[in-house]
Design an enzyme around this catalytic site. Sequence first.
Site, PDB file in Angstrom:
ATOM      1  N   ILE A  13      35.882  44.652  44.532  1.00 38.37           N
ATOM      2  CA  ILE A  13      35.037  43.544  44.108  1.00 38.37           C
ATOM      3  C   ILE A  13      33.966  43.279  45.156  1.00 38.37           C
ATOM      4  O   ILE A  13      32.808  42.984  44.824  1.00 38.37           O
ATOM      5  CB  ILE A  13      35.880  42.281  43.842  1.00 38.37           C
ATOM      6  N   ILE A  61      39.141  40.019  59.859  1.00 40.65           N
ATOM      7  CA  ILE A  61      38.976  38.567  59.825  1.00 40.65           C
ATOM      8  C   ILE A  61      40.035  37.853  60.666  1.00 40.65           C
ATOM      9  O   ILE A  61      39.881  36.669  60.978  1.00 40.65           O
ATOM     10  CB  ILE A  61      38.999  38.019  58.384  1.00 40.65           C
ATOM     11  N   THR A 133      43.265  34.563  42.897  1.00 39.81           N
ATOM     12  CA  THR A 133      43.781  35.300  41.738  1.00 39.81           C
ATOM     13  C   THR A 133      44.554  34.381  40.803  1.00 39.81           C
ATOM     14  O   THR A 133      45.091  33.339  41.228  1.00 39.81           O
ATOM     15  CB  THR A 133      44.720  36.432  42.207  1.00 39.81           C
ATOM     16  N   ASP A 134      44.647  34.790  39.538  1.00 36.86           N
ATOM     17  CA  ASP A 134      45.464  34.035  38.583  1.00 36.86           C
ATOM     18  C   ASP A 134      46.953  34.223  38.823  1.00 36.86           C
ATOM     19  O   ASP A 134      47.774  33.476  38.289  1.00 36.86           O
ATOM     20  CB  ASP A 134      45.117  34.414  37.140  1.00 36.86           C
ATOM     21  N   GLU A 135      47.321  35.187  39.660  1.00 41.51           N
ATOM     22  CA  GLU A 135      48.743  35.444  39.898  1.00 41.51           C
ATOM     23  C   GLU A 135      49.436  34.313  40.637  1.00 41.51           C
ATOM     24  O   GLU A 135      50.670  34.228  40.644  1.00 41.51           O
ATOM     25  CB  GLU A 135      48.923  36.774  40.638  1.00 41.51           C
ATOM     26  N   LYS A 163      48.517  34.682  48.473  1.00 44.04           N
ATOM     27  CA  LYS A 163      47.262  34.125  47.967  1.00 44.04           C
ATOM     28  C   LYS A 163      47.408  32.627  47.670  1.00 44.04           C
ATOM     29  O   LYS A 163      46.486  31.852  47.909  1.00 44.04           O
ATOM     30  CB  LYS A 163      46.810  34.874  46.720  1.00 44.04           C
ATOM     31  N   ASN A 188      42.418  39.862  35.881  1.00 37.37           N
ATOM     32  CA  ASN A 188      42.340  41.256  36.306  1.00 37.37           C
ATOM     33  C   ASN A 188      40.928  41.812  36.157  1.00 37.37           C
ATOM     34  O   ASN A 188      40.307  41.690  35.106  1.00 37.37           O
ATOM     35  CB  ASN A 188      43.298  42.116  35.479  1.00 37.37           C
ATOM     36  N   LEU A 199      45.763  49.870  37.893  1.00 38.06           N
ATOM     37  CA  LEU A 199      46.164  50.445  36.612  1.00 38.06           C
ATOM     38  C   LEU A 199      45.091  51.308  35.960  1.00 38.06           C
ATOM     39  O   LEU A 199      45.347  52.479  35.629  1.00 38.06           O
ATOM     40  CB  LEU A 199      46.570  49.325  35.641  1.00 38.06           C
ATOM     41  N   ARG A 223      47.755  41.167  30.316  1.00 36.58           N
ATOM     42  CA  ARG A 223      46.782  40.729  31.310  1.00 36.58           C
ATOM     43  C   ARG A 223      45.469  40.373  30.623  1.00 36.58           C
ATOM     44  O   ARG A 223      45.153  40.886  29.555  1.00 36.58           O
ATOM     45  CB  ARG A 223      46.539  41.826  32.364  1.00 36.58           C
TER      46      ARG A 223
END
Length: 370
Positions: A13, A61, A133-135, A163, A188, A199, A223
């Site tokens: 990303i 970082i 993340t949505d996780e 996260k 995702n 994936l 997902r």
Amino acid sequence: MQNVLITGGAGFIGQNLVHAWRAARPADRLVVVDAMTYAANIRSLEPLIADRSIQFVNGDICNAALMQRLFEEHKFTRVAHLAAESHVDRSISDPEAFLQTNVLGTFTLLKAALDAWRTSATLGSARFLHVSTDEVYGSLGFADPAFTESSPYRPNSPYAASKASSDHLVRAFVATYGMPALITNCSNNYGPYQHPEKLIPLMIIHALEGKPLPVYGDGSNVRDWMHVSDHCDALMNVIERGRSGETYNVGGGNELNNRDVVGLICDAIDHAFASSPDLATRFPSCPAASDRSCRMLISFVTDRPGHDHRYAINAAKLADELGSRCSMGFESGLTQTVRWYLDHEEWWRDVTSGAYKAWIDKNYGFRIAV
């Protein structure tokens, strides 16, 4: 003009965001930091480095002295923080690395930014975007409503927990120190330059090489898929126009189970071979090279521990407040992505050499076909 720091800019990303930012805001000064771990690849950034469109720093970082020096030298007014360990399977086998980068690294970056902006009295005009993340929200049942920004955190993997921890740190800096920070939780992603452990590129490359396509369990895990270009557009919108201290969910609105995703990948490859006869010569091991479907390679294997069953994002807040909506349909985006991997064989062959092959053997070699 803004002085911009993008962390994790050599990741999937990150490098897409660097290109998108450079194209959309040519006057901004961009500094890209990446620790260049296994998932990073600087090749797509080399032309920007060569013509000094960006400055690249190979750094971690977690290095507080380095972060402090960069803020002092470049007077950053925008930070897009994408540096993270992000692969669930790797977090299961090596959780410590995820805590180090995702939690301690985020803290180190937050502190460097806060100290610099306090000293320069720019706390009121600067922006810190934390990309998550949505996780962190855990798993949904089939009938459950999609995640919203107020959904409770219920992480189920070391990756998701790391996260979630970093999200909480950002919120704490906002509440305690007035940090001008925002958080995005995305679904995702897929698209160019994605590391083959994920994936979609994993299945594309395995199909081209005639290898089994390992699908966890019965492939029913769902997902919400989003093309990385839509994600980058949303990130640039949030960092400039979002309300400081707020969280924005970013989703593609494309809920599909893994079984169907892999089937669509196979169909896209089959169609590409039918349309371009030269591909059979380049990839003779692919079933499509001999007019067979890549679907014959699909293999269901034992599931991974703690595998979340369904993610879904409600991105209404992002659309209503900032006007950001995804424009790329999944099937058209998938076709473009397959074409990109077909056209960039040298890139993924370089990435999939050596340590990557050892990882594939470690993660999938012991799994039993079901």
